[in-house]
Design an enzyme around this catalytic site. Structure first.
Site, short mmCIF file in Angstrom:
data_model
loop_
_atom_site.label_atom_id
_atom_site.label_comp_id
_atom_site.label_asym_id
_atom_site.label_seq_id
_atom_site.Cartn_x
_atom_site.Cartn_y
_atom_site.Cartn_z
N HIS A 108 0.85 -1.19 0.00
CA HIS A 108 0.00 0.00 0.00
C HIS A 108 0.89 1.24 0.00
O HIS A 108 1.80 1.33 0.81
CB HIS A 108 -0.89 -0.04 1.24
CG HIS A 108 -2.08 0.84 1.14
ND1 HIS A 108 -1.97 2.20 1.19
CD2 HIS A 108 -3.40 0.57 0.99
CE1 HIS A 108 -3.18 2.72 1.07
NE2 HIS A 108 -4.06 1.76 0.95
N ARG B 172 -1.94 1.56 -6.96
CA ARG B 172 -1.13 1.33 -5.77
C ARG B 172 0.28 0.84 -6.08
O ARG B 172 1.26 1.36 -5.55
CB ARG B 172 -1.79 0.25 -4.89
CG ARG B 172 -2.99 0.75 -4.15
CD ARG B 172 -3.61 -0.37 -3.36
NE ARG B 172 -4.76 0.14 -2.61
CZ ARG B 172 -5.53 -0.59 -1.81
NH1 ARG B 172 -5.29 -1.88 -1.66
NH2 ARG B 172 -6.54 -0.05 -1.17
#
Lengths: 261, 237, 654
Positions: C283, C347
């Site tokens: 992330h 991401r």
């Protein structure tokens, strides 16, 4: 930062504990409180001394596993969970006293670890809506005002950490129990069992050995999720109503009779 | 009835008992204070008030009948209030067998009242006993000949009060007891709203204000009398 | 006991064995699950009480499964390592849960959710599973609302939705920033009800240390009571693992500290295949590490990238206050490299680029591992109040942790591991390669392919637990002749003896280094060599180093305390020992998969623009690794993936 720590050490449930003093130099203000304890434990291991046991898990303030009484305040000087407390809130040279939650209903298992299963048993006694999986109506079939949903969410934010009990001079679990009751009683789905729930949960709460409420407000003051005292008033009101209603007599949870299921 | 007993068995039920009996006692204390203030209207007004109290509820109730009913109710309320308080205190004490080695209160100073409820209650109980022995029976706090017992049919209540408060030690004790009563009423009244489920986020501020105002009015109303006597604003008739 | 400490230098010669049967139904995709439900054998309500099911883990998947199976009438024994089932790490999910309700009238449908998920997974997931997931997503929301989950509402009383993770429709249901918590409390309440009714026997503070197989079937587990240290055997008719992901291999991740892979790894060593272990998701917007003491990473919602601009100083090693660095000395690397998507690239792209600029020495903050996420432009354009309304609670979290005010000083962010798409291989019925062993939630590999979309983890956990497993486990129990077994079965005793042996061994090494120091070392190695970007040399290096670390661990770890008491060092030691074996399998898998896909980026396989380059001709399969014994090479089994509905295509964000 150099710190002096006074930490409650207790071997197990059946022994008595005492505060032990440790000198802990070289702490960074960026550390979280639990990371500071990690550092202490690493040094204890180096010295061949058993590390301090403490509960923790998510370390982002939501699981409710951590909880220490720091200088007499549950979760310490900031209104947050112990894991989200950072060392920059302390000063070089501080003495920090670290104790476990203290309550008869939360027996100490070791050092700073306590058994909070009493909370689970309160929920098991009725802190739910009796719907089984499947057969539920469309999620939008029952309208819920934003106000009710928000009020329910305010109460549902409780993480079950037990700080309310730890902070209460009476060792009362009213804020925890009230929060669950308020969460469900603000929603239309919670209405059918509203009065059964409150009676069963309050009885379970008392049976666990928690104290009564005298409205000190210490619980709400330390609650990391800022649950309000109003949930207690709501629970009280519902319990009184349950006394005068013909419903509110069903036994739920472990006391449920077979046909009561 | 079983429902009521089930309620009473819970800690909240005992709080309800305290709230309801507390409300009865609060009502009495307020009326009592209000009646006392007749002292400012002079000896006739106060003595007449004392006499007329015996005829309260006329013509349905006979002489002193309603007064006795009220006394029984009040005594019952006191007994229940104290019994529940003792039970709850014992429950609380057992729920924290080992105290913290560091005790820090996070609450603001105005919540001081909440920490004085139990000892304050004991003080008030002792005060009530003294108060009855003093103004009702006249057996303590008076030099001989000062106190006239109304049971003789002569109502010299005004002078009884003035003589009583002319003793500065007695006055100071009364004033201290009224401060304790004010704190007790402030926290007790607000607690009552909590316990009866009347409070919520929207009204809790108002209710707190109401409790504070009530406590202040009762305490100050009562405290004004010994001060008036000591400062000579009110003298013997 | 023999410990595997030799490097596997010959990992490139993996063995290709059988092709796995996923039991995927055929026919039109819309009808497959319904048809399969009809084809499965049933157990009548009256007979269900004759069966006992063990469930390990009580997060969204395990908690919902335990409650549902108990409601149906099965006897359930549930386990969790936390002190209460309400604390599983599902609780930390912030954003929301997807469901194809189309409440916004914006063209959403089951098919669209299915399509988005397959594509988002970079074409490495099973179409039938994903379609089923999209189908039951709508039931999940209904169920949760009935349980009292306080989802956000509009003023009219209807459920509110938001868009998430770049989806073109608003299909995400949420409860403030605590959706995971509220969904978990819903499942927990349902579970608490069944515990109260005596249908679930709950063991908290208990961790599974091994799996018991009797006659080739999963029939029980060996556990350690973490309060008393007691080792216990439990037997049942089937075992369900719902123990979450293995992101903590990396030591630093957004997982809870207790999250571990021991249950799935022990099951793997008993015969369950491990699928796609190298598929991990990074992330991009986490709060950076502040020092060696760092114990975990905290996620900040991705939505911050909508208004924040990401930059680093142009000059290498520039330590000035960010506010003193003039505009022309700032390097807005995402905006420059990806002009059309800018700061909103997916991401994996954002993460890789942040790492790259830090590797060049441009990283910011005390550790040099961070990039600025700057809201100054947005604040001057929209005003402080608008930014506060949008991100107030996130800014508060940030300030609490870092002590810096993001309204005035640019935030610092850095990527972190937070989800593992890989896991134990399961068929369409969520059964592993061990008969009677079912795996649900993040612990299995099933629905996300090589990359998981935002707000889909909660959906999968609850889909498995509420609406899939309760049917499929019945099919197994109905078709299988299960002999009666007891905890005293010799096979069970043997497993217990092995567990005891391992614990005694860990306690007796009495070396010099703490468990955490080994975990940190392993995590650091994995982050550098098997993290955001992987290459052959790095992976080979990791495969050489891991056995060395493992060898030192077994010679030099210091685990103090007793066996029969609370011993958090011992708990950690067992978990780290298993992480060290799993780490090796992750590297082997990453090395064998020479293509890039989703969260797995092989530097050797990228487009000229630096994007992940899939190799569908050679790698359109699930790699399911089979344990072949101590020190032996794991065997690769392939489940080919066929895309009948969503045709594979190449991503581009330029």
């Amino acid at each position: 930062m150099d710190l002096r720590l006074r930490i409650w050490r207790q071997k197990n449930k059946n022994t008595t504990g005492k505060l032990v003093t440790y000198e802990l130099p070289g702490i960074s203000p960026d550390m979280s409180f639990l990371e500071m304890l990690d550092v202490l434990n690493e040094r204890l291991i180096e010295q061949g001394e058993e590390p301090v046991a403490f509960d923790h898990d998510c370390r982002e303030g939501i699981c409710g596993m951590c909880g220490l009484v720091i200088n007499g305040v549950a979760h310490g000087p900031e209104v947050t969970t112990t894991c989200q407390l950072h060392m920059r809130h302390f000063k070089d040279g501080d003495t920090i006293t670290i104790e476990p939650w203290r309550a008869k209903a939360f027996p100490i298992l070791k050092d700073l670890v306590v058994d909070r299963s009493a909370f689970d048993r309160i929920i098991q006694a009725g802190g739910y809506i009796s719907v089984s999986t499947g057969g539920t109506p469309d999620a939008n079939a029952i309208l819920i005002s934003k106000e009710s949903a928000d009020a329910a969410m305010d109460a549902a934010a409780c993480i079950g950490c037990g700080a309310c009990v730890a902070a209460c001079p009476n060792g009362s679990a009213m804020l925890f129990t009230g929060a669950k009751i308020a969460h469900l009683s603000h929603l239309p789905q919670g209405q059918p069992e509203r009065y059964d729930r409150v009676r069963n949960m309050v009885q379970a709460m008392d049976a666990e050995g928690f104290g009564g409420c005298t409205n000190y407000g210490e619980c709400a003051a330390v609650c990391p999720k800022e649950i309000k005292l109003d949930v207690i008033a709501r629970m009280n009101g519902d319990l009184i109503k349950s006394t005068f209603l013909s419903s509110g007599t069903r036994k739920m949870g472990p006391n449920a009779t077979r046909n009561g299921k | 009835m079983t429902g009521v007993m089930t309620l009473y068995q819970t800690s909240i039920g005992k709080k309800v008992v305290m709230a309801v009996t507390g409300a009865i006692l609060l009502g009495f204390v307020f009326v009592h204070m209000f009646g006392n203030l007749k002292i400012y209207s002079g000896p006739v007004a106060l003595n007449e008030y004392a006499e007329q109290l015996r005829y309260l509820g006329k013509p349905i109730f006979g002489h002193e009948q309603l007064l006795w009913i009220a006394r029984v109710v009040l005594l019952g309320a006191v007994v229940m209030h104290i019994t529940s308080a003792v039970q709850l205190t014992m429950q609380s004490n057992s729920s924290r067998p080992l105290p913290y080695s560091v005790n820090t209160r996070t609450q603001p100073a105005y919540r001081y009242a909440s920490y004085t409820m139990r000892w304050g209650g004991v003080v008030l109980f002792l005060f009530i006993i003294f108060h009855l022995l003093h103004f009702t029976f006249g057996v303590v706090g008076y030099s001989s000949g000062q106190f006239v017992n109304p049971h003789g049919g002569v109502y010299e209540v005004y002078n009884n009060v003035v003589y009583g408060f002319m003793n500065p030690i007695v006055s100071i004790f009364y004033i201290a007891a009224m401060i304790a009563l004010g704190l007790h009423i402030y926290h007790g009244t607000w607690s009552m709203f909590q316990t009866l489920g009347i409070s919520n986020e929207k009204v809790s501020g108002t209710l707190r204000g109401f409790a504070a105002a009530l406590a202040l009015v009762i305490a100050l109303g009562n405290i004004s009398i010994p001060i008036a006597v000591l400062t000579g604003i009110i003298g013997l008739s | 006991m023999t410990i595997e400490t030799q490097p596997r230098t010959d990992i490139r010669q993996v063995e290709y064995t059988v092709t796995l049967d996923s039991k995927t139904p055929t026919g039109p995709i819309q009808d497959r699950w319904d048809q399969h439900k009809f084809d499965m054998k049933l157990i009548s309500p009256a007979n269900r009480r004759r069966f006992t099911i063990i469930i390990v883990g009580t997060g969204l998947a395990g908690g919902s499964a335990a409650a549902t199976l108990a409601e149906m009438g099965y006897n359930v024994i549930a386990f969790c390592y936390q002190d209460s089932p309400r604390r599983a790490h599902s609780i930390a999910a912030q954003g929301g849960i997807n469901a194809a309700k189309n409440y916004r009238n914006d063209g959403d449908s089951i098919y669209r959710l299915f399509y988005d998920t397959v594509k988002g997974g970079d074409f490495r997931s099973r179409e039938s599973n994903v379609y089923r997931l999209a189908q039951v997503s709508v039931n999940i929301i209904d169920q949760c609302v009935a349980q009292g989950v306080p989802f956000a509402r509009e003023y009219g009383g209807l459920l509110d939705n938001r868009s998430f993770g770049g989806a073109q429709v608003a299909r995400t249901f949420y409860a403030r920033g605590q959706t995971g918590q509220q969904l978990l409390l819903g499942a927990y309440q349902a579970l608490a009800r069944q515990i109260g009714l005596g249908k679930v026997r709950m063991h908290t503070r208990t961790e599974m240390l091994d799996l018991i197989l009797i006659n080739g079937r999963a029939r029980g587990i060996v556990t350690r009571d973490m309060t008393t240290g007691k080792i216990e055997r439990h037997v049942a008719d089937a075992v369900v693992l719902a123990t979450g992901g293995y992101g903590n291999v990396f030591y630093l991740s957004t997982n809870a500290k207790g999250c571990n892979a021991t249950a799935i790894w022990r099951a793997h060593k008993r015969g369950a295949y491990f699928a796609n272990p190298c598929f991990t998701q990074i992330h991009p917007t986490c709060i950076p590490v502040t020092g060696d003491h760092q114990s975990k990473l905290t996620l900040m919602s991705e939505s911050l990238r909508n208004d924040g601009r990401i930059w680093v100083p142009k000059k290498i090693g520039d330590k000035r206050d960010p506010r003193d660095i003039p505009e022309d000395e700032r390097y807005y690397f995402l905006e420059e490299r990806y002009p059309s998507f800018g700061n909103l690239v997916p991401r994996d792209v954002a993460s890789r680029n942040a790492k790259a600029v830090c590797d060049e020495g441009r990283g910011v903050g005390p550790s040099g591992l961070g990039v600025y996420l700057d809201f100054a432009d947005a604040i001057s354009r929209l005003g402080v109040q608008t930014i506060r309304d949008r991100y107030g609670n996130l800014f508060d979290i940030y300030e609490k942790i870092t002590g810096e005010d993001p309204y005035t000083v640019p935030m610092r962010i850095y990527p972190a591991v937070h989800y593992t798409m890989g896991g134990l291989w399961v068929d369409y019925e969520l059964q592993s390669t061990i008969p009677g062993l079912f795996v649900i939630g993040e612990a299995n590999f099933s629905d996300h392919g090589a990359n998981r979309l935002g707000a889909s983890a909660l959906m999968q956990g609850l889909a498995d637990g509420y609406f899939v497993l309760p049917y499929t486990i019945g099919n197994y129990l109905a078709q299988t002749k299960l002999e009666k077994v007891s905890v005293d079965d010799p096979a069970a005793r043997e497993v217990e003896a092995e567990v005891n042996q391992r614990i005694t061994n860990l306690l007796s090494i009495n070396g010099k280094r703490s468990v955490d120091s080994f975990h940190r070392e392993l995590g650091n190695l994995m982050w550098n060599n098997c993290g955001m970007a992987r290459n052959e040399a790095g992976l080979k290096e990791a495969l050489r180093r891991i056995p060395e670390i493992r060898a030192e661990f077994y010679e030099n770890v210091r685990v103090l305390g007793e066996k029969e008491a609370i011993n958090q060092s011992l708990e950690k030691a067992g978990r780290v020992a298993d992480f060290m074996e799993l780490a090796e399998l992750m590297c082997i898998d990453a090395l064998h998969r020479t293509e890039s896909c989703g969260g797995h980026f092989r530097e050797e396989s990228q487009t000229p623009e630096g994007e992940a380059q899939r190799d569908d001709a050679n790698f359109s399969y699930v790699a399911a690794w089979e344990y072949t014994g101590n020190g032996a090479r794991p065997a690769l089994n392939k489940e080919p993936l066929n895309f009948e509905y969503v045709k594979p295509s190449q991503r581009s964000y330029k």
